[in-house]
Write a protein that holds these residues in place. Sequence first.
Motif, PDB file in Angstrom:
ATOM      1  N   LEU A 197       0.998  -0.899  -0.060  1.00  0.00           N
ATOM      2  CA  LEU A 197       0.150  -0.169  -0.198  1.00  0.00           C
ATOM      3  C   LEU A 197       0.850   1.098  -0.018  1.00  0.00           C
ATOM      4  CD1 LEU A 197      -2.777  -1.203   2.501  1.00  0.00           C
ATOM      5  CD2 LEU A 197      -3.115  -0.892   0.110  1.00  0.00           C
ATOM      6  N   ASP A 198       1.895   1.157   0.804  1.00  0.00           N
ATOM      7  CA  ASP A 198       2.997   2.269   0.748  1.00  0.00           C
ATOM      8  C   ASP A 198       3.584   2.496  -0.605  1.00  0.00           C
ATOM      9  OD1 ASP A 198       4.947   3.741   2.632  1.00  0.00           O
ATOM     10  OD2 ASP A 198       6.191   2.992   1.268  1.00  0.00           O
ATOM     11  N   ALA A 199       3.720   1.496  -1.346  1.00  0.00           N
ATOM     12  CA  ALA A 199       4.457   1.593  -2.803  1.00  0.00           C
ATOM     13  C   ALA A 199       3.367   2.020  -3.733  1.00  0.00           C
ATOM     14  CB  ALA A 199       4.817   0.260  -3.116  1.00  0.00           C
ATOM     15  N   SER A 200       2.142   1.785  -3.361  1.00  0.00           N
ATOM     16  CA  SER A 200       0.995   2.145  -4.549  1.00  0.00           C
ATOM     17  C   SER A 200       0.574   3.587  -4.217  1.00  0.00           C
ATOM     18  CB  SER A 200      -0.112   1.145  -4.135  1.00  0.00           C
ATOM     19  OG  SER A 200       0.137  -0.463  -4.162  1.00  0.00           O
ATOM     20  N   LEU A 201       0.419   3.908  -3.199  1.00  0.00           N
ATOM     21  CA  LEU A 201      -0.478   4.956  -2.636  1.00  0.00           C
ATOM     22  C   LEU A 201       0.547   6.375  -2.245  1.00  0.00           C
ATOM     23  CD1 LEU A 201      -3.465   3.357  -1.072  1.00  0.00           C
ATOM     24  CD2 LEU A 201      -3.645   4.434  -3.349  1.00  0.00           C
ATOM     25  N   GLY A 202       1.636   6.069  -2.199  1.00  0.00           N
ATOM     26  CA  GLY A 202       2.694   7.184  -1.544  1.00  0.00           C
ATOM     27  C   GLY A 202       3.126   6.649  -0.168  1.00  0.00           C
ATOM     28  N   ARG A 203       4.114   7.287   0.489  1.00  0.00           N
ATOM     29  CA  ARG A 203       4.643   6.956   1.780  1.00  0.00           C
ATOM     30  C   ARG A 203       3.554   7.116   2.747  1.00  0.00           C
ATOM     31  NH1 ARG A 203      10.394   7.144   2.094  1.00  0.00           N
ATOM     32  NH2 ARG A 203      10.320   7.928   4.322  1.00  0.00           N
ATOM     33  N   VAL A 204       3.504   6.173   3.768  1.00  0.00           N
ATOM     34  CA  VAL A 204       2.477   6.274   4.866  1.00  0.00           C
ATOM     35  C   VAL A 204       3.074   7.359   5.673  1.00  0.00           C
ATOM     36  CG1 VAL A 204       1.743   4.895   6.776  1.00  0.00           C
ATOM     37  CG2 VAL A 204       1.926   3.709   4.478  1.00  0.00           C
ATOM     38  N   THR A 205       2.107   8.170   6.294  1.00  0.00           N
ATOM     39  CA  THR A 205       2.509   9.121   7.097  1.00  0.00           C
ATOM     40  C   THR A 205       1.650   9.199   8.265  1.00  0.00           C
ATOM     41  OG1 THR A 205       0.597  10.668   6.162  1.00  0.00           O
ATOM     42  CG2 THR A 205       2.971  10.864   5.196  1.00  0.00           C
ATOM     43  N   GLY A 206       0.735   8.188   8.475  1.00  0.00           N
ATOM     44  CA  GLY A 206      -0.050   8.070   9.853  1.00  0.00           C
ATOM     45  C   GLY A 206      -0.839   6.752   9.658  1.00  0.00           C
ATOM     46  N   VAL A 207      -1.008   6.301  10.944  1.00  0.00           N
ATOM     47  CA  VAL A 207      -1.615   4.853  11.131  1.00  0.00           C
ATOM     48  C   VAL A 207      -2.539   4.853  12.114  1.00  0.00           C
ATOM     49  CG1 VAL A 207       0.207   3.902  12.479  1.00  0.00           C
ATOM     50  CG2 VAL A 207      -1.298   2.497  11.167  1.00  0.00           C
ATOM     51  N   ARG A 208      -3.819   4.258  11.995  1.00  0.00           N
ATOM     52  CA  ARG A 208      -4.542   4.099  13.270  1.00  0.00           C
ATOM     53  C   ARG A 208      -4.937   2.446  13.166  1.00  0.00           C
ATOM     54  NH1 ARG A 208      -6.682   8.578  10.582  1.00  0.00           N
ATOM     55  NH2 ARG A 208      -8.530   7.307   9.906  1.00  0.00           N
ATOM     56  N   LEU A 262      -7.427  -7.725  12.708  1.00  0.00           N
ATOM     57  CA  LEU A 262      -6.566  -6.714  12.985  1.00  0.00           C
ATOM     58  C   LEU A 262      -6.798  -5.770  11.629  1.00  0.00           C
ATOM     59  CD1 LEU A 262      -4.461  -4.906  14.672  1.00  0.00           C
ATOM     60  CD2 LEU A 262      -2.670  -6.116  13.278  1.00  0.00           C
ATOM     61  N   GLY A 263      -7.361  -4.421  12.067  1.00  0.00           N
ATOM     62  CA  GLY A 263      -7.410  -3.487  10.985  1.00  0.00           C
ATOM     63  C   GLY A 263      -6.562  -2.198  11.101  1.00  0.00           C
ATOM     64  N   LEU A 264      -6.089  -1.878  10.102  1.00  0.00           N
ATOM     65  CA  LEU A 264      -5.362  -0.821  10.045  1.00  0.00           C
ATOM     66  C   LEU A 264      -5.817   0.302   9.067  1.00  0.00           C
ATOM     67  CD1 LEU A 264      -1.804  -2.520   9.655  1.00  0.00           C
ATOM     68  CD2 LEU A 264      -2.800  -1.399  11.764  1.00  0.00           C
ATOM     69  N   GLY A 313      -2.653  12.619   0.373  1.00  0.00           N
ATOM     70  CA  GLY A 313      -3.785  12.897   0.862  1.00  0.00           C
ATOM     71  C   GLY A 313      -4.699  11.313   0.628  1.00  0.00           C
ATOM     72  N   ALA A 314      -3.969  10.334  -0.046  1.00  0.00           N
ATOM     73  CA  ALA A 314      -4.575   9.021  -0.047  1.00  0.00           C
ATOM     74  C   ALA A 314      -4.841   8.415   1.274  1.00  0.00           C
ATOM     75  CB  ALA A 314      -3.699   8.058  -1.064  1.00  0.00           C
ATOM     76  N   VAL A 315      -5.802   7.502   1.108  1.00  0.00           N
ATOM     77  CA  VAL A 315      -6.214   6.715   2.481  1.00  0.00           C
ATOM     78  C   VAL A 315      -6.356   5.274   2.056  1.00  0.00           C
ATOM     79  CG1 VAL A 315      -7.699   6.581   4.519  1.00  0.00           C
ATOM     80  CG2 VAL A 315      -7.129   8.891   3.699  1.00  0.00           C
ATOM     81  N   SER A 316      -5.767   4.407   2.903  1.00  0.00           N
ATOM     82  CA  SER A 316      -6.145   2.980   2.443  1.00  0.00           C
ATOM     83  C   SER A 316      -6.441   2.167   3.864  1.00  0.00           C
ATOM     84  CB  SER A 316      -4.843   2.351   1.928  1.00  0.00           C
ATOM     85  OG  SER A 316      -3.773   2.352   2.680  1.00  0.00           O
ATOM     86  N   GLN A 317      -7.199   0.950   3.681  1.00  0.00           N
ATOM     87  CA  GLN A 317      -7.278   0.223   4.818  1.00  0.00           C
ATOM     88  C   GLN A 317      -6.836  -1.086   4.730  1.00  0.00           C
ATOM     89  OE1 GLN A 317     -10.053   1.890   3.596  1.00  0.00           O
ATOM     90  NE2 GLN A 317      -9.755   3.508   5.363  1.00  0.00           N
ATOM     91  N   ALA A 318      -6.281  -1.742   5.836  1.00  0.00           N
ATOM     92  CA  ALA A 318      -5.511  -3.106   5.536  1.00  0.00           C
ATOM     93  C   ALA A 318      -6.161  -3.760   6.687  1.00  0.00           C
ATOM     94  CB  ALA A 318      -3.928  -3.159   5.621  1.00  0.00           C
ATOM     95  N   SER A 319      -6.275  -5.284   6.418  1.00  0.00           N
ATOM     96  CA  SER A 319      -7.091  -6.286   7.242  1.00  0.00           C
ATOM     97  C   SER A 319      -6.210  -7.385   7.292  1.00  0.00           C
ATOM     98  CB  SER A 319      -8.325  -6.610   6.985  1.00  0.00           C
ATOM     99  OG  SER A 319      -9.262  -5.339   6.908  1.00  0.00           O
ATOM    100  N   ILE A 371       9.017   0.629   7.559  1.00  0.00           N
ATOM    101  CA  ILE A 371       7.980  -0.285   7.447  1.00  0.00           C
ATOM    102  C   ILE A 371       7.645  -0.586   8.921  1.00  0.00           C
ATOM    103  CG2 ILE A 371       6.712  -2.160   6.973  1.00  0.00           C
ATOM    104  CD1 ILE A 371       7.055  -0.022   4.709  1.00  0.00           C
ATOM    105  N   GLN A 372       8.597  -1.020   9.642  1.00  0.00           N
ATOM    106  CA  GLN A 372       8.610  -1.293  11.108  1.00  0.00           C
ATOM    107  C   GLN A 372       8.139  -0.254  11.990  1.00  0.00           C
ATOM    108  OE1 GLN A 372      11.238  -4.470  12.154  1.00  0.00           O
ATOM    109  NE2 GLN A 372      10.249  -4.741  14.105  1.00  0.00           N
ATOM    110  N   GLU A 373       8.339   0.945  11.617  1.00  0.00           N
ATOM    111  CA  GLU A 373       8.126   2.362  12.514  1.00  0.00           C
ATOM    112  C   GLU A 373       6.608   2.417  12.336  1.00  0.00           C
ATOM    113  OE1 GLU A 373      11.997   4.850  12.070  1.00  0.00           O
ATOM    114  OE2 GLU A 373      10.435   4.954  10.715  1.00  0.00           O
ATOM    115  N   ILE A 374       6.068   2.057  11.244  1.00  0.00           N
ATOM    116  CA  ILE A 374       4.440   2.226  10.958  1.00  0.00           C
ATOM    117  C   ILE A 374       3.847   1.091  11.755  1.00  0.00           C
ATOM    118  CG2 ILE A 374       2.835   1.877   9.436  1.00  0.00           C
ATOM    119  CD1 ILE A 374       5.036   2.648   7.315  1.00  0.00           C
ATOM    120  N   LEU A 375       4.554  -0.376  11.774  1.00  0.00           N
ATOM    121  CA  LEU A 375       3.720  -1.296  12.382  1.00  0.00           C
ATOM    122  C   LEU A 375       3.905  -0.891  14.104  1.00  0.00           C
ATOM    123  CD1 LEU A 375       5.151  -4.139  10.244  1.00  0.00           C
ATOM    124  CD2 LEU A 375       2.656  -3.145  10.460  1.00  0.00           C
ATOM    125  N   ALA A 376       5.195  -0.390  14.545  1.00  0.00           N
ATOM    126  CA  ALA A 376       5.338  -0.120  15.761  1.00  0.00           C
ATOM    127  C   ALA A 376       4.234   1.125  16.360  1.00  0.00           C
ATOM    128  CB  ALA A 376       6.557   0.478  16.202  1.00  0.00           C
TER     129      ALA A 376
END
Length: 291
Positions: free
Chosen positions: A181-192, A201-203, A210-216, A278-283
């Motif tokens: 998703l990071d490669a597709s939509l741009g660098r991830v800047t925030g996660v919930r 688990l949902g992210l 400005g793109a937004v994505s969800q991951a399950s 990527i690990q910083e996002i997951l952390a």
Amino acid sequence: MSDSVAVGLVGAGPWAGMVHAPALAAGPATRLAGVWARRPEASAELAGRHGAPSFERIEDLFDACEAVAFSVPPDVQAALAARAARAGKAVLLEKPLAMDLDGARRVAAAIAEAGVVSQMVFTLRYSRAARDFLGRVRGLEPFGGYGSFVSSVLSGGPFATPWRLEKGALLDLGPHIVDLLDASLGRVTGVRAHGDPLGWLGLTLEHEGGAVSQASVSMAGTGELPPARVEVYGRGGHAVLDWSQLGDDAFATMVAEFAAAVRGGPAPELDAAHGLRIQEILAAADAQLTG
């Protein structure tokens, strides 16, 4: 091949036997220089299958190779990869980079300080299907997407290893989906994050631009499960990557590109610094789940 890269393998578990050792031994860009594992009998058995030596001391493996591939639990990888880097060896690293963020930072810092080549085994990213997908996505002006990955690892099998049973889907499956998703939509800047790494688990990811994505992700599935997938939507249409399309080219491509980088070719895009990001996002997601 006279210029093949001598790669030592650390680890002799199921993944090392199924994927790492055969790919490294197959060449032509690499040759399996030897195997070291914490269980000498497992190391000897795997090395013998591929006509390679088995080493009782990891330092002897380092002496016999130019690069080291790792197929061990994340906490073991973090400690030993730093030692390999300090010994001047290029490193091929499994995801996640370490069991926790501090460990990931330490190994990434050791690699940067040593100035050695590093590459992450985000296997899916090396397949032709995934690269074609990312090429299509770039022309879509994407604004959103979704990824899902459900496995049955918690039910048992060769990959129901202690670290997976403890950490669950966030650290095992999460890196694949977040990376794509990071490669597709741009660098991830925030996660919930919400849910349970040992259940469902949902992210929700926010991306640059400005793109937004969800991951399950889940490892609690049972029975016949659908293939993992990533979907991207944009002003120019949509694109889907289905894991059943991936074929079996990814690992051979990854090994060849790693060998080329060791020989002075282009630096890998998916290096230890990328694995750390990527690990910083997951952390950050884990902190929300456990805070």
